[in-house]
Design an enzyme around this catalytic site. Sequence first.
Site, PDB file in Angstrom:
ATOM      1  N   HIS A 262      -6.806   1.833  10.300  1.00  0.00           N
ATOM      2  CA  HIS A 262      -6.068   1.642  11.806  1.00  0.00           C
ATOM      3  C   HIS A 262      -4.405   2.080  11.684  1.00  0.00           C
ATOM      4  CE1 HIS A 262      -4.666   0.180  15.580  1.00  0.00           C
ATOM      5  NE2 HIS A 262      -5.887   0.199  15.939  1.00  0.00           N
ATOM      6  N   ASP A 313     -14.258  -0.185  16.204  1.00  0.00           N
ATOM      7  CA  ASP A 313     -15.326   0.753  16.397  1.00  0.00           C
ATOM      8  C   ASP A 313     -16.533   0.570  15.469  1.00  0.00           C
ATOM      9  OD1 ASP A 313     -14.513   2.124  18.551  1.00  0.00           O
ATOM     10  OD2 ASP A 313     -13.469   3.562  17.390  1.00  0.00           O
TER      11      ASP A 313
HETATM   12  N1  ACO Z   1     -11.461   6.587   5.540  1.00  0.00           N
HETATM   13  C1  ACO Z   1     -11.040   7.031   4.317  1.00  0.00           C
HETATM   14  N2  ACO Z   1      -9.734   7.109   3.904  1.00  0.00           N
HETATM   15  C2  ACO Z   1      -8.967   6.572   5.083  1.00  0.00           C
HETATM   16  C3  ACO Z   1      -9.334   6.283   6.505  1.00  0.00           C
HETATM   17  C4  ACO Z   1     -10.752   6.089   6.288  1.00  0.00           C
HETATM   18  N3  ACO Z   1     -11.297   5.636   7.764  1.00  0.00           N
HETATM   19  N4  ACO Z   1      -8.185   5.746   7.204  1.00  0.00           N
HETATM   20  C5  ACO Z   1      -7.376   6.098   6.548  1.00  0.00           C
HETATM   21  N5  ACO Z   1      -7.584   6.527   5.133  1.00  0.00           N
HETATM   22  C6  ACO Z   1      -6.557   7.090   4.207  1.00  0.00           C
HETATM   23  C7  ACO Z   1      -6.082   8.463   4.409  1.00  0.00           C
HETATM   24  O1  ACO Z   1      -7.169   9.292   3.702  1.00  0.00           O
HETATM   25  C8  ACO Z   1      -4.703   8.499   3.808  1.00  0.00           C
HETATM   26  O2  ACO Z   1      -5.051   8.369   2.524  1.00  0.00           O
HETATM   27  P1  ACO Z   1      -3.987   9.461   1.568  1.00  0.00           P
HETATM   28  O3  ACO Z   1      -2.637   8.759   1.718  1.00  0.00           O
HETATM   29  O4  ACO Z   1      -4.367   9.262   0.085  1.00  0.00           O
HETATM   30  O5  ACO Z   1      -4.056  10.801   2.095  1.00  0.00           O
HETATM   31  C9  ACO Z   1      -4.213   6.895   4.164  1.00  0.00           C
HETATM   32  O6  ACO Z   1      -5.309   6.295   4.238  1.00  0.00           O
HETATM   33  C10 ACO Z   1      -3.344   7.122   5.316  1.00  0.00           C
HETATM   34  O7  ACO Z   1      -4.196   7.710   6.284  1.00  0.00           O
HETATM   35  P2  ACO Z   1      -3.440   8.242   7.899  1.00  0.00           P
HETATM   36  O8  ACO Z   1      -4.632   8.851   8.686  1.00  0.00           O
HETATM   37  O9  ACO Z   1      -2.252   8.888   7.509  1.00  0.00           O
HETATM   38  O10 ACO Z   1      -3.433   6.818   8.408  1.00  0.00           O
HETATM   39  P3  ACO Z   1      -3.031   6.631   9.988  1.00  0.00           P
HETATM   40  O11 ACO Z   1      -2.584   5.314  10.141  1.00  0.00           O
HETATM   41  O12 ACO Z   1      -2.474   7.853  10.544  1.00  0.00           O
HETATM   42  O13 ACO Z   1      -4.710   6.615  10.448  1.00  0.00           O
HETATM   43  C11 ACO Z   1      -6.725   6.336  11.548  1.00  0.00           C
HETATM   44  C12 ACO Z   1      -5.084   5.885  11.310  1.00  0.00           C
HETATM   45  C13 ACO Z   1      -6.636   7.757  12.249  1.00  0.00           C
HETATM   46  C14 ACO Z   1      -7.522   5.303  12.531  1.00  0.00           C
HETATM   47  C15 ACO Z   1      -7.354   6.460  10.284  1.00  0.00           C
HETATM   48  O14 ACO Z   1      -7.477   5.133   9.621  1.00  0.00           O
HETATM   49  C16 ACO Z   1      -8.759   6.986  10.222  1.00  0.00           C
HETATM   50  O15 ACO Z   1      -8.962   8.190  10.455  1.00  0.00           O
HETATM   51  N6  ACO Z   1     -10.109   6.239  10.481  1.00  0.00           N
HETATM   52  C17 ACO Z   1     -11.192   6.829  10.798  1.00  0.00           C
HETATM   53  C18 ACO Z   1     -11.319   7.019  12.225  1.00  0.00           C
HETATM   54  C19 ACO Z   1     -11.595   5.758  13.277  1.00  0.00           C
HETATM   55  O16 ACO Z   1     -12.115   4.710  12.733  1.00  0.00           O
HETATM   56  N7  ACO Z   1     -10.743   5.660  14.357  1.00  0.00           N
HETATM   57  C20 ACO Z   1     -10.742   4.588  15.251  1.00  0.00           C
HETATM   58  C21 ACO Z   1      -9.104   3.989  15.394  1.00  0.00           C
HETATM   59  S1  ACO Z   1      -9.525   2.318  16.112  1.00  0.00           S
HETATM   60  C22 ACO Z   1      -9.796   2.662  17.788  1.00  0.00           C
HETATM   61  O17 ACO Z   1      -9.797   3.646  18.388  1.00  0.00           O
HETATM   62  C23 ACO Z   1     -10.555   1.475  18.187  1.00  0.00           C
END
Ligand code: ACO
Length: 377
Positions: A262, A313
């Site tokens: 998140h 989710d």
């Molecule tokens: N699975 C694997 N790795 C992840 C995940 C994940 N679900 N989420 C974050 N990471 C990792 C990224 O790969 C990144 O790693 P790195 O630094 O080695 O490249 C690091 O964590 C940071 O990720 P960002 O995308 O920069 O984090 P951000 O805060 O932007 O992401 C997000 C938030 C988009 C929700 C992300 O966690 C994600 O893609 N999750 C999966 C999709 C999801 O579940 N969305 C629902 C959001 S909540 C909602 O709408 C109710």
Amino acid sequence: MPEHPVPKAGLEGVIASDTAICNVDEEKSELYYRGYSITDLARHSTFEETAFLLLEGKLPSAKELKEFHKTLSAARQLPAEVEEVLRWLPPATDPMDALKVAVGVLEATSREADSNSFADNRKKAIRLISRMPVIIAAQYHISRQKTVIKPRTDLSHAANFLYMLHGKEPDDFTSKALDTSLILYAEHELNASTFAARITASTLSDMHSAVITAIGTLKGPLHGGANEKAMEMLIEIGEPGKAEAWIQNAISRKHRIMGFGHRVYKKGDPRNPFIKKIAGKLGRRLGNTRWFEISEIVEKVIDREKGLHPNLDFYSSSAYYLLDIPISLYTPLFAAARVTGWTAHIMEQHADNRLIRPRGNYTGPKKRKYVPLKKRG
Ligand code: ACO
């Protein structure tokens, strides 16, 4: 030094607006709607009461709640044009796209379409909250050449959706499970779809246009689309014994695990314990604990390997699966709940508006000489 400070990618940590609707305490992993803790709302409230709170800024009296319930359920009947347009869509239309179309038709048939006054916006908000689940259930049946089940006014918001979907009245436990999930999904500060809605509203565009913007933004798998992808993953894993290896493999391939992580909550999503409890109870009640068992292993492995926690989710997906809701409707249902927050934010934006128009930090080539086409070779 740039002329303007450049925020982190994705506007992380940027405070983009004042709001009196929702407060997220990221340090303590706490969430409040209009100052009321999500813990109290999930335990004691109903979707209708929470919707009133979000729109009006206060909890309703018993009389106000009864009146609100009456207005909300009376608005369930869709204008004939909506069903007609849904029938014209190709059967394979993504339900989120159908929702955008239907909300556009609601605008076209609304008497107050052009008005952004508080009173007219309030009427539109109630109709949108009331009708989005009705549109979702209607489009589901229409796309399968089945008869649309008419909404009932004597059922709660959640129970009416399940009734329209399955053709039978749900029991109290089942409708309460959906009701609580709608409370959890109803609002979440300046998430991507709400921010998008506020941008549209800030141009003094109308509420329906802002909601269509929000639906399009919610559709993506990094936001609302994650609940459908999470269930597809659980189905692909198939059984608890395969979960650990499946996740290890996905992590080694650097795949994103849907329903985890998140932007704001790095220590855990405060909504997760409630939806997790619902998913577990539904499984035990139906004698089908497979999805919950797989989910718990996935949760444990991702915490251990990546330090990531489930967001709302993740367990919503298996809860909806056990409620016998088709997977393609999970994100539309998220929209049907979040439209409460969207409309509250659109009203807040209209009440004290200034155009949202940030700047871009230009990174392209500068001052290039224009070469006429004939001389470019
Ligand atoms: N699975 C694997 N790795 C992840 C995940 C994940 N679900 N989420 C974050 N990471 C990792 C990224 O790969 C990144 O790693 P790195 O630094 O080695 O490249 C690091 O964590 C940071 O990720 P960002 O995308 O920069 O984090 P951000 O805060 O932007 O992401 C997000 C938030 C988009 C929700 C992300 O966690 C994600 O893609 N999750 C999966 C999709 C999801 O579940 N969305 C629902 C959001 S909540 C909602 O709408 C109710």
